[in-house]
Scaffold this motif. Structure first.
Motif: not given
Lengths: 115, 114
Positions: B13-16, B111-114
């Motif tokens: 996922k992306e930030k926010r 979960l990876t947050v980019l």
């Protein structure tokens, strides 16, 4: 609050030898559960052995046994005849009861079995 | 034997953004736990449910919420994702009438947050 302490971040043992992993905990409860979980590189937590605090007899599961000292709040894991497949992160854990109460983990001990 | 099933196994996922993780406990298990494990860290307790009611709460951020449904599966909802939310999220289940108290863990959702 309950705390679980594992004072050995890393340990190594020669294949076929015996190794002991230490765990101490702090609680005001009189009855509780203690566990050792293994987390290999595949990442899934696997139960190694469990101990109910009201049982005085130390739990044993094949090559794995514990030394449970309730008064000292100590719960060490002994692995006999260490095998390469025992290489993993080992977490000591405490649970107050089995109705959804928090399961407390220690910080883990990384065990490497050397061929 | 049936085990604890978690989905998805991997999520980027992306930030926010928002993410939802699902957990299907072992049949007949009435208790579900959620844990967050950062790289090289021990699992941190987030929240637990017993018989579909929240039982205990740990270090779960306000941005996260969870619930257990009538079929005992649970979902962890994470909103306004931050880089620090990147972790392995474990679900575990147990049956309260088992005297052993053992938790059975799923394989985790990374979960990876980019």
């Amino acid at each position: 609050a309950q705390t679980v302490t594992q004072s050995q971040p890393e340990m190594s043992v020669q294949e076929a030898e015996t190794v002991t992993l230490s765990c101490t905990y702090d609680t005001s409860e009189s009855n509780y559960y203690l566990f050792w979980y293994k987390q290999p590189p595949s990442r899934q937590m696997i139960l190694v052995i469990r101990q109910e605090a009201y049982k005085q007899q130390n739990a044993t599961e094949n090559r794995f046994s514990v030394n449970f000292q309730k008064a000292a709040k100590s719960f060490s894991l002994k692995i006999s005849d260490s095998q390469l497949g025992d290489t993993a992160m080992y977490f000591c854990a405490f649970m107050k009861s089995n109705t959804g109460n928090q399961f407390y983990f220690g910080t883990g001990t990384s065990l490497t079995v050397i061929p | 034997a049936a085990g604890v099933i978690q989905s998805p196994r991997h999520l980027i996922k992306e930030k926010r953004e928002t993410a939802t993780l699902k957990c299907y406990p072992i049949p007949r298990h009435d208790t579900v736990y959620w844990y967050q494990q950062g790289p090289g860290q021990d699992p941190q307790f987030l929240i637990s449910f017993y018989e579909k009611m929240q039982s205990d709460k740990g270090s779960i951020p306000d941005r996260f919420s969870a619930q257990q449904f009538s079929d005992y599966h649970s979902e962890l909802n994470m909103s306004s994702l931050e880089l620090g939310d990147s972790a392995l999220y474990f679900c575990a289940s147990s049956f309260s009438e088992h005297e052993t108290g053992e938790l059975f863990f799923g394989e985790g959702s990374r979960l990876t947050v980019l």
